[in-house]
Motif scaffolding. Sequence first.
Motif, PDB file in Angstrom:
ATOM      1  N   GLU A  33       0.997  -1.391  -0.052  1.00  0.00           N
ATOM      2  CA  GLU A  33      -0.070  -0.223  -0.028  1.00  0.00           C
ATOM      3  C   GLU A  33       1.060   1.137   0.135  1.00  0.00           C
ATOM      4  N   ALA A  34       0.334   2.353  -0.239  1.00  0.00           N
ATOM      5  CA  ALA A  34       0.861   3.645  -0.426  1.00  0.00           C
ATOM      6  C   ALA A  34       1.380   3.960   0.814  1.00  0.00           C
ATOM      7  N   ILE A  35       2.673   4.500   1.048  1.00  0.00           N
ATOM      8  CA  ILE A  35       3.361   4.705   2.466  1.00  0.00           C
ATOM      9  C   ILE A  35       2.984   6.290   2.324  1.00  0.00           C
ATOM     10  N   ALA A  36       2.648   6.751   3.519  1.00  0.00           N
ATOM     11  CA  ALA A  36       2.681   8.362   3.764  1.00  0.00           C
ATOM     12  C   ALA A  36       4.044   8.866   3.963  1.00  0.00           C
ATOM     13  N   VAL A  37       4.252  10.107   3.364  1.00  0.00           N
ATOM     14  CA  VAL A  37       5.539  10.813   3.681  1.00  0.00           C
ATOM     15  C   VAL A  37       5.808  10.966   5.208  1.00  0.00           C
ATOM     16  N   ILE A  38       7.170  10.792   5.406  1.00  0.00           N
ATOM     17  CA  ILE A  38       7.743  10.610   6.800  1.00  0.00           C
ATOM     18  C   ILE A  38       8.575  11.769   7.245  1.00  0.00           C
ATOM     19  N   PRO A  39       8.122  12.924   7.807  1.00  0.00           N
ATOM     20  CA  PRO A  39       8.824  14.083   8.118  1.00  0.00           C
ATOM     21  C   PRO A  39      10.232  13.928   8.718  1.00  0.00           C
ATOM     22  N   ALA A  40      11.470  14.545   8.230  1.00  0.00           N
ATOM     23  CA  ALA A  40      12.408  14.678   8.990  1.00  0.00           C
ATOM     24  C   ALA A  40      12.414  15.574  10.099  1.00  0.00           C
ATOM     25  N   ALA A  65      13.499   3.790   7.581  1.00  0.00           N
ATOM     26  CA  ALA A  65      12.454   4.059   6.119  1.00  0.00           C
ATOM     27  C   ALA A  65      11.999   2.738   6.116  1.00  0.00           C
ATOM     28  N   PRO A  66      10.580   2.581   5.827  1.00  0.00           N
ATOM     29  CA  PRO A  66       9.970   1.225   5.441  1.00  0.00           C
ATOM     30  C   PRO A  66      10.413   0.534   4.418  1.00  0.00           C
ATOM     31  N   LEU A  67      11.031   1.276   3.406  1.00  0.00           N
ATOM     32  CA  LEU A  67      11.537   0.788   2.206  1.00  0.00           C
ATOM     33  C   LEU A  67      13.260   1.020   2.205  1.00  0.00           C
ATOM     34  N   LYS A  68      13.980   0.097   2.018  1.00  0.00           N
ATOM     35  CA  LYS A  68      15.406   0.243   2.405  1.00  0.00           C
ATOM     36  C   LYS A  68      15.995  -0.428   1.211  1.00  0.00           C
ATOM     37  N   LEU A  69      16.603   0.640   0.214  1.00  0.00           N
ATOM     38  CA  LEU A  69      17.062   0.161  -1.095  1.00  0.00           C
ATOM     39  C   LEU A  69      18.588   0.155  -0.788  1.00  0.00           C
ATOM     40  N   ILE A  70      19.206  -0.896  -1.516  1.00  0.00           N
ATOM     41  CA  ILE A  70      20.717  -1.052  -1.410  1.00  0.00           C
ATOM     42  C   ILE A  70      21.312  -1.107  -2.757  1.00  0.00           C
ATOM     43  N   GLU A  71      22.421  -0.537  -3.080  1.00  0.00           N
ATOM     44  CA  GLU A  71      23.018  -0.727  -4.279  1.00  0.00           C
ATOM     45  C   GLU A  71      24.542  -1.338  -4.047  1.00  0.00           C
ATOM     46  N   THR A 233      18.648   0.069 -14.314  1.00  0.00           N
ATOM     47  CA  THR A 233      18.345   1.410 -14.614  1.00  0.00           C
ATOM     48  C   THR A 233      17.454   2.061 -13.817  1.00  0.00           C
ATOM     49  N   TRP A 234      17.387   3.328 -13.825  1.00  0.00           N
ATOM     50  CA  TRP A 234      16.552   4.124 -12.994  1.00  0.00           C
ATOM     51  C   TRP A 234      14.916   3.691 -13.570  1.00  0.00           C
ATOM     52  N   ALA A 235      14.952   3.929 -14.701  1.00  0.00           N
ATOM     53  CA  ALA A 235      13.531   3.395 -15.482  1.00  0.00           C
ATOM     54  C   ALA A 235      12.830   1.952 -15.003  1.00  0.00           C
ATOM     55  N   ALA A 236      13.876   1.142 -14.779  1.00  0.00           N
ATOM     56  CA  ALA A 236      13.155  -0.066 -14.104  1.00  0.00           C
ATOM     57  C   ALA A 236      12.902  -0.142 -12.884  1.00  0.00           C
ATOM     58  N   LEU A 237      14.060   0.488 -12.154  1.00  0.00           N
ATOM     59  CA  LEU A 237      13.912   0.507 -10.518  1.00  0.00           C
ATOM     60  C   LEU A 237      12.628   1.283 -10.053  1.00  0.00           C
ATOM     61  N   GLU A 238      12.433   2.614 -10.443  1.00  0.00           N
ATOM     62  CA  GLU A 238      11.487   3.243 -10.076  1.00  0.00           C
ATOM     63  C   GLU A 238      10.025   2.686 -10.089  1.00  0.00           C
ATOM     64  N   PRO A 239       9.508   2.028 -10.970  1.00  0.00           N
ATOM     65  CA  PRO A 239       8.412   1.372 -10.787  1.00  0.00           C
ATOM     66  C   PRO A 239       8.282   0.174  -9.621  1.00  0.00           C
ATOM     67  N   ILE A 240       9.425  -0.196  -9.321  1.00  0.00           N
ATOM     68  CA  ILE A 240       9.562  -1.422  -8.367  1.00  0.00           C
ATOM     69  C   ILE A 240       9.216  -0.652  -7.140  1.00  0.00           C
ATOM     70  N   LEU A 241       9.774   0.596  -6.772  1.00  0.00           N
ATOM     71  CA  LEU A 241       9.771   1.306  -5.520  1.00  0.00           C
ATOM     72  C   LEU A 241       8.382   1.910  -5.594  1.00  0.00           C
ATOM     73  N   GLN A 242       7.612   2.236  -6.355  1.00  0.00           N
ATOM     74  CA  GLN A 242       6.237   2.943  -6.496  1.00  0.00           C
ATOM     75  C   GLN A 242       5.303   1.731  -6.082  1.00  0.00           C
ATOM     76  N   ARG A 243       5.619   0.632  -6.762  1.00  0.00           N
ATOM     77  CA  ARG A 243       4.712  -0.778  -6.385  1.00  0.00           C
ATOM     78  C   ARG A 243       4.833  -0.987  -4.934  1.00  0.00           C
ATOM     79  N   ALA A 244       6.178  -0.767  -4.320  1.00  0.00           N
ATOM     80  CA  ALA A 244       6.409  -1.145  -3.136  1.00  0.00           C
ATOM     81  C   ALA A 244       5.803  -0.337  -1.925  1.00  0.00           C
ATOM     82  N   GLY A 245       5.197   1.039  -2.555  1.00  0.00           N
ATOM     83  CA  GLY A 245       4.572   1.852  -1.475  1.00  0.00           C
ATOM     84  C   GLY A 245       5.063   3.509  -1.676  1.00  0.00           C
ATOM     85  N   ALA A 246       6.222   3.416  -2.315  1.00  0.00           N
ATOM     86  CA  ALA A 246       6.676   4.791  -2.581  1.00  0.00           C
ATOM     87  C   ALA A 246       5.874   5.811  -3.562  1.00  0.00           C
ATOM     88  N   ARG A 247       4.961   5.961  -3.080  1.00  0.00           N
ATOM     89  CA  ARG A 247       3.724   6.788  -4.257  1.00  0.00           C
ATOM     90  C   ARG A 247       2.984   7.588  -3.494  1.00  0.00           C
TER      91      ARG A 247
END
Length: 247
Positions: A33-40, A65-71, A233-247
């Motif tokens: 589900e969509a995750i609400a903005v978490i203020p700093a 952060a609920p979504l933890k991205l590692i590169e 690529t960013w074009a491939a990764l961004e939709p994954i972040l959005q589906r995970a709730g970063a929207r």
Amino acid sequence: MTKTLRFAIAAPLALALAACGGTAEDTEALKGEAIAVIPAPAGTQWIDQAVETPDGGTLVGNPNAPLKLIEYGSVTCPTCARFSVEGSEELLNDYVNSGRVSFELRQFAIHGPIDLLLGRLTKCGPVTAVVPLADQVWGNHDAIMAPVQANGQAFEAAMSLPLEQRFVRAAEVLGYLDFFAARGVSEDQARQCLADGKSMEAAAALTQRYSQEFNVGGTPTFELNGTRVDANTWAALEPILQRAGAR
């Protein structure tokens, strides 16, 4: 020092090109589900906060952060450079700064000494500068790599020096001291960092650990909440972040 670490620190210029990315896992579990903005915290931004992680990475943003991205990224990797140029600004400003996503860069020295040299230089200043400096290297990829080809013999000669001298000399012949000085890392800072043989060995050991323990075989390799994703690529990764709730 193990044979693998000795190779990573002293290998000659002629190194095989790395594959891009790793084996992707099923990302069905990442849908959310969509995750609400978490203020700093008041008066701050998440993108201005960074820490070194226990696994040797640099984490930018909300550590909870609920979504933890590692590169797992190599600073000499052209595909990593493309990702940085196309996506780093948006990733940091729109996703990490929202508090929903944290970004951890784990430097993977897949191209041996040149990766170790540049990676160490990105870590000569404060931890908050590591990712911006890596982005600077990636954003100038062709200019950074050109001296390696043009001065290959001098670079290999530098690699034959004692450990405390070899990376300092290599940075001199490749012009990297000037590049980083223009970006806030003084020549004295850079020389001191590169003369620290224990830190260079530690960086090589991290790459060995990422390969053996985390099964990383190429760059860039991305993981989201512990799941390896099919994206380099960013074009491939961004939709994954959005589906995970970063929207």
